[in-house]
Motif scaffolding. Structure first.
Motif, PDB file in Angstrom:
ATOM      1  N   ASN A 148      -9.359  20.153  21.324  1.00  0.00           N
ATOM      2  CA  ASN A 148     -10.358  21.199  21.134  1.00  0.00           C
ATOM      3  C   ASN A 148     -10.496  21.520  19.646  1.00  0.00           C
ATOM      4  OD1 ASN A 148     -10.783  21.494  23.861  1.00  0.00           O
ATOM      5  ND2 ASN A 148      -9.487  23.302  24.085  1.00  0.00           N
ATOM      6  N   ASP A 149     -11.746  21.587  19.174  1.00  0.00           N
ATOM      7  CA  ASP A 149     -12.031  22.034  17.803  1.00  0.00           C
ATOM      8  C   ASP A 149     -11.285  21.218  16.752  1.00  0.00           C
ATOM      9  OD1 ASP A 149     -13.719  24.161  18.709  1.00  0.00           O
ATOM     10  OD2 ASP A 149     -11.906  25.268  19.246  1.00  0.00           O
ATOM     11  N   LEU A 150     -11.252  19.907  16.946  1.00  0.00           N
ATOM     12  CA  LEU A 150     -10.649  19.013  15.967  1.00  0.00           C
ATOM     13  C   LEU A 150     -11.590  18.842  14.777  1.00  0.00           C
ATOM     14  CD1 LEU A 150      -8.533  16.866  15.097  1.00  0.00           C
ATOM     15  CD2 LEU A 150      -9.823  15.210  16.483  1.00  0.00           C
ATOM     16  N   LYS A 151     -11.038  18.936  13.566  1.00  0.00           N
ATOM     17  CA  LYS A 151     -11.829  18.749  12.353  1.00  0.00           C
ATOM     18  C   LYS A 151     -11.259  17.571  11.572  1.00  0.00           C
ATOM     19  CE  LYS A 151     -12.929  23.677  11.828  1.00  0.00           C
ATOM     20  NZ  LYS A 151     -12.127  24.183  12.979  1.00  0.00           N
ATOM     21  N   ILE A 152     -12.125  16.583  11.293  1.00  0.00           N
ATOM     22  CA  ILE A 152     -11.772  15.435  10.456  1.00  0.00           C
ATOM     23  C   ILE A 152     -12.779  15.413   9.320  1.00  0.00           C
ATOM     24  CG2 ILE A 152     -11.490  12.929  10.391  1.00  0.00           C
ATOM     25  CD1 ILE A 152     -10.827  13.031  13.374  1.00  0.00           C
ATOM     26  N   GLU A 153     -12.340  15.784   8.113  1.00  0.00           N
ATOM     27  CA  GLU A 153     -13.261  16.064   7.021  1.00  0.00           C
ATOM     28  C   GLU A 153     -12.850  15.352   5.733  1.00  0.00           C
ATOM     29  OE1 GLU A 153     -14.171  20.720   8.355  1.00  0.00           O
ATOM     30  OE2 GLU A 153     -12.625  20.293   6.849  1.00  0.00           O
ATOM     31  N   ASN A 154     -13.805  14.687   5.115  1.00  0.00           N
ATOM     32  CA  ASN A 154     -13.647  14.154   3.750  1.00  0.00           C
ATOM     33  C   ASN A 154     -12.443  13.215   3.627  1.00  0.00           C
ATOM     34  OD1 ASN A 154     -15.848  15.808   2.873  1.00  0.00           O
ATOM     35  ND2 ASN A 154     -14.418  17.535   2.714  1.00  0.00           N
ATOM     36  N   ASN A 155     -12.296  12.323   4.588  1.00  0.00           N
ATOM     37  CA  ASN A 155     -11.195  11.366   4.561  1.00  0.00           C
ATOM     38  C   ASN A 155     -11.698   9.967   4.225  1.00  0.00           C
ATOM     39  OD1 ASN A 155      -8.940  13.138   5.696  1.00  0.00           O
ATOM     40  ND2 ASN A 155     -10.518  13.337   7.284  1.00  0.00           N
ATOM     41  N   ASP A 156     -10.815   9.160   3.660  1.00  0.00           N
ATOM     42  CA  ASP A 156     -11.089   7.745   3.393  1.00  0.00           C
ATOM     43  C   ASP A 156     -10.289   6.938   4.401  1.00  0.00           C
ATOM     44  OD1 ASP A 156     -11.350   5.170   2.484  1.00  0.00           O
ATOM     45  OD2 ASP A 156     -10.643   5.566   0.451  1.00  0.00           O
ATOM     46  N   ILE A 157     -10.962   6.295   5.347  1.00  0.00           N
ATOM     47  CA  ILE A 157     -10.313   5.519   6.382  1.00  0.00           C
ATOM     48  C   ILE A 157     -10.666   4.061   6.152  1.00  0.00           C
ATOM     49  CG2 ILE A 157     -10.049   5.185   8.864  1.00  0.00           C
ATOM     50  CD1 ILE A 157     -11.065   8.059   9.227  1.00  0.00           C
ATOM     51  N   ASN A 158      -9.662   3.228   5.798  1.00  0.00           N
ATOM     52  CA  ASN A 158      -9.950   1.838   5.454  1.00  0.00           C
ATOM     53  C   ASN A 158      -8.754   0.957   5.735  1.00  0.00           C
ATOM     54  OD1 ASN A 158      -8.357   0.984   2.831  1.00  0.00           O
ATOM     55  ND2 ASN A 158      -8.967   3.122   2.497  1.00  0.00           N
ATOM     56  N   ARG A 159      -9.006  -0.330   5.826  1.00  0.00           N
ATOM     57  CA  ARG A 159      -7.929  -1.335   5.951  1.00  0.00           C
ATOM     58  C   ARG A 159      -8.238  -2.515   5.047  1.00  0.00           C
ATOM     59  NH1 ARG A 159      -8.520  -5.278   9.608  1.00  0.00           N
ATOM     60  NH2 ARG A 159      -6.375  -5.093  10.392  1.00  0.00           N
ATOM     61  N   ILE A 160      -8.687  -2.218   3.841  1.00  0.00           N
ATOM     62  CA  ILE A 160      -9.133  -3.261   2.943  1.00  0.00           C
ATOM     63  C   ILE A 160      -7.985  -4.127   2.447  1.00  0.00           C
ATOM     64  CG2 ILE A 160     -11.196  -2.051   2.197  1.00  0.00           C
ATOM     65  CD1 ILE A 160      -9.698  -1.119  -0.262  1.00  0.00           C
ATOM     66  N   SER A 161      -6.742  -3.646   2.538  1.00  0.00           N
ATOM     67  CA  SER A 161      -5.600  -4.452   2.101  1.00  0.00           C
ATOM     68  C   SER A 161      -4.862  -5.060   3.273  1.00  0.00           C
ATOM     69  CB  SER A 161      -4.618  -3.574   1.289  1.00  0.00           C
ATOM     70  OG  SER A 161      -5.260  -3.058   0.142  1.00  0.00           O
TER      71      SER A 161
END
Length: 332
Positions: A317-330
């Motif tokens: 409930n009311d989960l906030k995911i904000e301004n993140n960098d999600i990557n697997r470039i390496s």
């Protein structure tokens, strides 16, 4: 079973019984923590009556403990107390008393700043949180001494009495590392119902080769914060037994439909690295139920080098995911 059983009654007591020695299951306890009392070396016979007693002094005066009339009993206390057992042989009316044992009440940890590391207030994280396990009486800061790590510890923090929005514990890591190579228990850090903790500038690493969760949270571990931390596990394994950070009721599954894991969690400006799963935010599925995790926030963080899932979020409930960098470039 084929055969017969023969019951042989105990012989009745005679004369003065042997009371033996009082044994406490723990001789140092938190306030109101239950513990057991028993006897060692006492007479075993029929016709015996038991009455457990307590006193502030080994020499008395002694007070009967209400309802404690068996050979063992369970008690709790708020101050240091001595215990003994009065044993009466009913046929002879003779009485004996067991050798007393003292049980010490551990104090709350006073509010203030303490250091972790060689030469500090506590040598390691385990000792520091053991000191706080009976409660805190004010805000506490554990300052990890610079360049004092790595700390090779598998740390479980249970619910700590007295914690609140005012009485918090803050761990200032000073860029040290808490690391473990878990086998049976997969975590390096497990918040097991612990509330109002903040971890800052700390690397938390699960360094195992067969499985590993750097951070696990469960049992309503609420109002906790991770800030500027590096939380990492294997960056090469393709096994689902690895997760950098997970909210899970299971000791073996990083994901699933679950209630009562953690709410009001803040992950801010952290690096979450590696794992089959980077971050697992497990909840109770599509049905809104009591105990569903709520108000968790992940912001300003990097989630990288995971194998399949950067964030696995479910039933929140009311989960906030904000301004993140999600990557697997390496990550291959």
């Amino acid at each position: 079973f084929v055969g017969s059983l023969t019951y042989i009654p105990q012989a009745p007591c005679t004369g003065t019984p042997t009371a033996g020695t009082t044994v406490a299951s723990s001789t140092a306890v938190c306030p109101l923590q239950n513990f057991n009392l028993s006897l060692s070396g006492a007479t075993v016979a029929s016709g015996l009556a038991y009455q457990w007693q307590s006193s502030a002094s080994a020499s008395g005066p002694w007070t009967n403990i209400t309802g404690a009339t068996l050979g063992t009993t369970t008690v709790s206390q708020t101050v240091d107390t001595y215990y003994r057992c009065e044993i009466t042989c009913t046929p002879s009316s003779s009485v004996a008393y067991s050798t007393p044992v003292q049980v010490v009440t551990l104090p709350n940890l006073a509010g203030g700043t303490y250091t972790i590391g060689s030469g500090g207030s506590y040598p390691n994280f385990t000792a520091a949180f053991n000191a706080a396990s009976c409660g805190v009486s004010g805000p506490v800061v554990f300052q990890v001494l610079p360049n004092s790590g790595p700390y090779n510890e598998q740390l479980t923090i249970n619910e700590i009495p007295g914690m609140s929005a005012v009485n918090t514990i803050t761990v200032k890591g000073n860029f040290n590392t808490l690391t473990a190579a878990p086998t049976t228990d997969r975590h390096t850090l497990f918040l097991n119902g612990a509330d109002y903790l903040t971890f800052e500038d700390l690397t938390i690493e699960a360094a195992g080769t067969t499985n590993g969760w750097a951070v696990r949270m469960n049992n309503n571990a609420d109002y906790n914060t991770f800030k500027r931390c590096i939380i990492k596990t294997s960056e090469t394994s393709t096994s689902s037994l690895f997760a950098a950070f997970t909210l899970t009721t299971s000791a073996t599954a990083a994901t699933g439909s679950q209630t009562g894991t953690a709410s009001n969690l803040l992950i801010d400006s952290c690096q979450i690295i590696g794992g089959y799963y980077g971050l697992c935010l497990n909840g109770s599925g599509l049905t809104v139920t009591a105990g569903r995790p709520s108000n968790n926030t992940v912001r300003n963080s990097t989630i990288s080098n995971f194998y399949l899932y950067g964030i696995y979020a479910f039933g929140q409930n009311d989960l906030k995911i904000e301004n993140n960098d999600i990557n697997r470039i390496s990550r291959a």
